[in-house]
Design a protein around this motif. Sequence first.
Motif, PDB file in Angstrom:
ATOM      1  N   ALA A 237       0.766  -1.309   0.049  1.00 20.69           N
ATOM      2  CA  ALA A 237       0.005  -0.505   0.097  1.00 20.69           C
ATOM      3  C   ALA A 237       1.052   1.174  -0.396  1.00 20.69           C
ATOM      4  N   TYR A 238       0.865   2.212  -0.903  1.00 18.27           N
ATOM      5  CA  TYR A 238       1.239   3.153  -1.527  1.00 18.27           C
ATOM      6  C   TYR A 238       0.606   4.918  -0.328  1.00 18.27           C
ATOM      7  N   PRO A 239       1.563   6.040  -0.436  1.00 20.23           N
ATOM      8  CA  PRO A 239       0.209   6.821  -0.275  1.00 20.23           C
ATOM      9  C   PRO A 239       0.409   7.702  -1.813  1.00 20.23           C
ATOM     10  N   THR A 240      -0.949   8.338  -1.173  1.00 22.55           N
ATOM     11  CA  THR A 240      -1.550   9.195  -2.382  1.00 22.55           C
ATOM     12  C   THR A 240      -1.265  10.666  -2.010  1.00 22.55           C
ATOM     13  N   ARG A 241      -0.939  11.577  -2.511  1.00 25.20           N
ATOM     14  CA  ARG A 241      -0.873  13.235  -2.519  1.00 25.20           C
ATOM     15  C   ARG A 241      -2.581  13.709  -1.655  1.00 25.20           C
ATOM     16  N   ASP A 242      -3.330  13.090  -2.241  1.00 24.47           N
ATOM     17  CA  ASP A 242      -4.597  13.739  -0.907  1.00 24.47           C
ATOM     18  C   ASP A 242      -4.706  12.318   0.283  1.00 24.47           C
ATOM     19  N   GLY A 243      -4.013  11.867   0.726  1.00 22.25           N
ATOM     20  CA  GLY A 243      -3.839  11.192   2.180  1.00 22.25           C
ATOM     21  C   GLY A 243      -4.294   9.639   1.983  1.00 22.25           C
ATOM     22  N   LYS A 244      -4.261   9.766   0.867  1.00 21.88           N
ATOM     23  CA  LYS A 244      -5.166   8.257   1.037  1.00 21.88           C
ATOM     24  C   LYS A 244      -3.407   6.887   1.124  1.00 21.88           C
ATOM     25  N   ALA A 245      -4.616   5.508   0.996  1.00 17.88           N
ATOM     26  CA  ALA A 245      -3.652   4.849   0.282  1.00 17.88           C
ATOM     27  C   ALA A 245      -4.135   3.466  -0.962  1.00 17.88           C
ATOM     28  N   HIS A 246      -2.811   3.650  -1.700  1.00 22.18           N
ATOM     29  CA  HIS A 246      -3.266   2.810  -2.875  1.00 22.18           C
ATOM     30  C   HIS A 246      -2.410   1.553  -2.824  1.00 22.18           C
ATOM     31  N   LEU A 247      -3.235   0.471  -2.700  1.00 30.53           N
ATOM     32  CA  LEU A 247      -2.643  -0.611  -3.371  1.00 30.53           C
ATOM     33  C   LEU A 247      -2.144  -1.042  -4.942  1.00 30.53           C
ATOM     34  N   ILE A 248      -0.877  -1.474  -5.348  1.00 26.91           N
ATOM     35  CA  ILE A 248      -0.051  -1.651  -5.936  1.00 26.91           C
ATOM     36  C   ILE A 248       0.466  -3.105  -5.502  1.00 26.91           C
ATOM     37  N   SER A 249       0.519  -3.970  -7.236  1.00 26.48           N
ATOM     38  CA  SER A 249       0.659  -5.412  -7.305  1.00 26.48           C
ATOM     39  C   SER A 249       1.342  -5.579  -8.736  1.00 26.48           C
ATOM     40  N   GLY A 250       2.914  -4.799  -8.300  1.00 29.17           N
ATOM     41  CA  GLY A 250       3.412  -5.101  -9.671  1.00 29.17           C
ATOM     42  C   GLY A 250       4.415  -6.120  -9.599  1.00 29.17           C
ATOM     43  N   ASN A 251       4.707  -7.591  -8.611  1.00 36.23           N
ATOM     44  CA  ASN A 251       5.496  -8.035  -8.847  1.00 36.23           C
ATOM     45  C   ASN A 251       5.749  -8.850  -9.501  1.00 36.23           C
ATOM     46  N   GLN A 252       5.083  -9.893 -11.028  1.00 36.60           N
ATOM     47  CA  GLN A 252       5.322  -9.955 -11.551  1.00 36.60           C
ATOM     48  C   GLN A 252       6.544  -9.318 -13.212  1.00 36.60           C
ATOM     49  N   ASP A 253       6.898 -10.055 -13.216  1.00 36.83           N
ATOM     50  CA  ASP A 253       7.769  -8.890 -14.280  1.00 36.83           C
ATOM     51  C   ASP A 253       7.214  -8.500 -15.470  1.00 36.83           C
ATOM     52  N   THR A 254       6.629  -9.064 -15.735  1.00 36.04           N
ATOM     53  CA  THR A 254       5.889  -7.962 -17.178  1.00 36.04           C
ATOM     54  C   THR A 254       5.305  -6.893 -16.433  1.00 36.04           C
ATOM     55  N   VAL A 255       4.637  -7.449 -15.583  1.00 35.54           N
ATOM     56  CA  VAL A 255       3.802  -6.465 -14.715  1.00 35.54           C
ATOM     57  C   VAL A 255       4.795  -4.869 -14.019  1.00 35.54           C
TER      58      VAL A 255
END
Length: 398
Positions: A237-255
């Motif tokens: 989960a990563y922070p955004t400018r407007d104070g929210k948390a956003h989940l990102i799953s980019g662990n596959q090589d192509t992703v």
Amino acid sequence: MSGALEDIRVIEMGTLLAGPFCGQQLADHGAEVIKIEPPGKGDPMRAWGQERADGKSLWWPVVGRGKKSITVNLRSAAGQDLVRRLVTGADVLLENFRPGTLEKWGLGPDELHALNPRLVITRVSGYGQTGPYSSQPGFGAIGEALGGLRYTTGDPDKMPSRTGISIGDTLTAMFATIGTLNALHARERTGAGQLVDAALYESVLAVMESLLTEYHVAGFIRERTGPMIPNIAPANAYPTRDGKAHLISGNQDTVWRRLAEAMGRPDLADDPRYATHLARGDHQAELDEMISAWTATLDADELHRLLNEHAVPNGQMYRAPEMLADSHFAARNAVAWVDSHDFGEIPMQNVVPKLSGTPGSIDWSGPRLGEHNEEVLGGMLGLSDADLDQLRADGIIG
């Protein structure tokens, strides 16, 4: 048929969540679920969860949905006889008492199968029906601890945490449902019912991935790692400018390559520190720090749009308000609006999974206590009004 289980009759005995959630799933898919509750007070779920000022539970309309409620004193000989009569016309008996309770009441599997050899008996308990712990009381939280989930949940520098729901109970209910459906399918070949023994700790253990194998082969013990899994990166989960948390799953090589492009840093895709799954795992902390610095420059909606354009799996952290306002939830009818006795029309999660030919339905929210006494005991068992009046006078039914 609106539900795949419309020809199945279930007698639900037991309280709280692990057993009743199994009954809820069967009812969602069309089974006639007759829930037996203690006269006068009913299932404790009628009083659990958030409630209004008048004391009405907001959990009961969900877990009790689609079921018929009758009140029977199971500790009385007359009440036990009513169960025997109901069982002769049932396909499933579902219970989550402490092991030995049915046997004490003269309602053990041997007695019930003598009355109805085709009966599937689904038993939910903390430790299962056998073994040295079987007689011990066990709630969902204990199953989560024994099954390994609690130890691995939370931040590494704090005591083990828990999820915000009763996951041990619901996991066990789901495995109990799977076992019940398997037993019903096997009955089509054999003509005989069988026991389904669903234990809380085993249901949790079943979803613990390769935890046991990792220890046995490599001596590795999984520890608490907070919001991420070690060596799986980026997936956090990563922070955004407007104070929210956003989940990102980019662990596959192509992703990961597409994520690097979305970040405006396509060079990162071929950087030896990040180019492979193993390399990214070795540099997980610095990678998360880099991505956090980037996401903090964008509002959540802008980040969501950009990542979708690059086909990077991502999602916002939804609460109930976001779910009720989401167009995708609406398009798939993920939320059902159901009339209730006490609250008018209320939202709740819809039937899952979606079946194309027999989708199932939520026919009503949790019933009033004993609402179906006359329908079931009178209509199904053929008891007269005088019989029912006598049972009420004797305290056998409400």
